[in-house]
Design a protein around this motif. Structure first.
Motif, PDB file in Angstrom:
ATOM      1  N   MET A  41       0.802  -0.944   0.069  1.00  0.00           N
ATOM      2  CA  MET A  41      -0.004   0.073   0.092  1.00  0.00           C
ATOM      3  C   MET A  41       0.917   1.190  -0.043  1.00  0.00           C
ATOM      4  O   MET A  41       1.890   1.420   0.611  1.00  0.00           O
ATOM      5  N   CYS A  42       0.585   2.339  -0.820  1.00  0.00           N
ATOM      6  CA  CYS A  42       1.505   3.280  -0.877  1.00  0.00           C
ATOM      7  C   CYS A  42       0.972   4.208   0.583  1.00  0.00           C
ATOM      8  O   CYS A  42      -0.024   4.343   0.647  1.00  0.00           O
ATOM      9  N   SER A  43       2.061   4.903   1.163  1.00  0.00           N
ATOM     10  CA  SER A  43       1.846   5.744   2.090  1.00  0.00           C
ATOM     11  C   SER A  43       1.575   7.065   1.765  1.00  0.00           C
ATOM     12  O   SER A  43       0.958   7.872   2.709  1.00  0.00           O
ATOM     13  N   HIS A  44       1.310   7.287   0.608  1.00  0.00           N
ATOM     14  CA  HIS A  44       0.787   8.890   0.148  1.00  0.00           C
ATOM     15  C   HIS A  44      -0.554   8.713   0.079  1.00  0.00           C
ATOM     16  O   HIS A  44      -1.322   9.655   0.500  1.00  0.00           O
ATOM     17  N   HIS A  45      -1.263   7.758  -0.485  1.00  0.00           N
ATOM     18  CA  HIS A  45      -2.700   7.694  -0.688  1.00  0.00           C
ATOM     19  C   HIS A  45      -3.425   6.422  -0.084  1.00  0.00           C
ATOM     20  O   HIS A  45      -4.757   6.478  -0.346  1.00  0.00           O
ATOM     21  N   HIS A  46      -2.606   5.383   0.425  1.00  0.00           N
ATOM     22  CA  HIS A  46      -3.350   4.412   1.217  1.00  0.00           C
ATOM     23  C   HIS A  46      -4.138   3.594   0.062  1.00  0.00           C
ATOM     24  O   HIS A  46      -5.363   3.370   0.288  1.00  0.00           O
ATOM     25  N   ASN A  68      -2.605   1.674  -7.576  1.00  0.00           N
ATOM     26  CA  ASN A  68      -3.915   1.977  -7.693  1.00  0.00           C
ATOM     27  C   ASN A  68      -4.054   3.458  -7.389  1.00  0.00           C
ATOM     28  O   ASN A  68      -5.105   3.906  -8.026  1.00  0.00           O
ATOM     29  N   CYS A  69      -3.144   4.362  -6.815  1.00  0.00           N
ATOM     30  CA  CYS A  69      -3.240   5.626  -6.786  1.00  0.00           C
ATOM     31  C   CYS A  69      -3.045   6.243  -8.137  1.00  0.00           C
ATOM     32  O   CYS A  69      -3.721   7.360  -8.266  1.00  0.00           O
ATOM     33  N   VAL A  70      -2.534   5.618  -9.107  1.00  0.00           N
ATOM     34  CA  VAL A  70      -2.268   6.261 -10.385  1.00  0.00           C
ATOM     35  C   VAL A  70      -3.538   5.786 -11.287  1.00  0.00           C
ATOM     36  O   VAL A  70      -4.101   6.472 -11.882  1.00  0.00           O
TER      37      VAL A  70
HETATM   38 ZN   LIG Z   1       0.250   6.742  -4.040  1.00  0.00          ZN
END
Ligand SMILES: [Zn+2]
Length: 229
Positions: free
Chosen positions: A108-113, A182-184
């Motif tokens: 999981m990306c820590s920018h966008h969860h 997935n944030c992209v």
């Molecule tokens: Zn992200």
């Protein structure tokens, strides 16, 4: 307890950072239950703030608890649960390259969860009187560091550091992570299929064009199940 200490020593980022381990890591089952109770209440409030009538929807009235359990037990499990102790073995004269490729990654990306999905390729070269690591233990390292919020660059570095420490006296370690975010694809620019490739190398893998690095990247192209790098 000595085993837990060994696992803890593999951490790149420890307490005090959002992508580090939780205070009093590793948590007991009781501590996890308490955390799930608190997170459940907070997530209910989060849904309230978003104008979601979750209490009166049979599909959603247990969702805050489901989400809290998913974070503690799965998505962020690496923050709360210690990795099973990793054992290394004498290399018994083997001095070639060891590669495990296509290790599944969910993170999981820590920018966008938002979730990150892809594969990790790991290579190392055993030194004289060096150590090798049980193959499935490489998968466990990926699981442990993948299961928390991180940016892909930091995740790549954390996996590299763990393999480098466990495979004592190695001549080099290389980690390549290929992942879609997935944030992209789901928010912002909304582009599907773009993959991010990160590589961290040490020792003999460090410089472009050397034989070890070539052998690693060439091996990823052989019947690699469609995961191009
Ligand atoms: Zn992200």
């Amino acid at each position: 307890m000595a085993e837990n200490k060994k696992t803890y020593d593999l951490e790149c980022v420890q307490e005090g950072f959002a992508n580090g381990v939780a205070p009093s890591f590793p948590l007991s089952d009781k501590q996890k239950e308490k955390m799930i109770d608190k997170a459940e209440k907070a997530y209910g409030k989060f849904l309230d703030a978003l104008g979601c009538d979750w209490r009166n929807d049979p599909n959603s009235n247990d969702t805050p608890r489901r989400v809290a359990k998913a974070y503690v037990n799965d998505l962020w499990a690496g923050r709360y649960t210690a990795m099973t102790p990793i054992t290394s073995f004498p290399s018994d004269g083997y001095d070639g390259i060891v590669i495990e490729r296509n290790i599944p990654l969910t993170s999981m990306c820590s920018h966008h969860h938002q979730t990150i999905g892809g594969v990790v390729h790991i290579g190392y070269i055993v030194g004289q009187e060096g150590s090798v690591i049980g193959l499935s233990k490489l998968n466990r390292i990926v699981e442990h560091f993948g299961r928390r919020g991180a940016i892909q660059e930091q995740l790549t570095a954390a996996i590299h550091q763990a393999v480098d420490k466990i495979c004592e006296n190695n001549l080099g370690v290389i980690i390549t992570v290929v992942a879609t975010h997935n944030c992209v694809s789901c928010r912002g620019v909304k582009h599907k299929g773009a993959a991010m490739v990160t590589t961290k190398a040490s020792g003999v893998f460090r410089h472009n064009g050397n034989d070890a690095r070539q052998e690693f990247f060439n091996s990823l192209k052989i019947n690699n199940g469609g995961h191009q790098i």
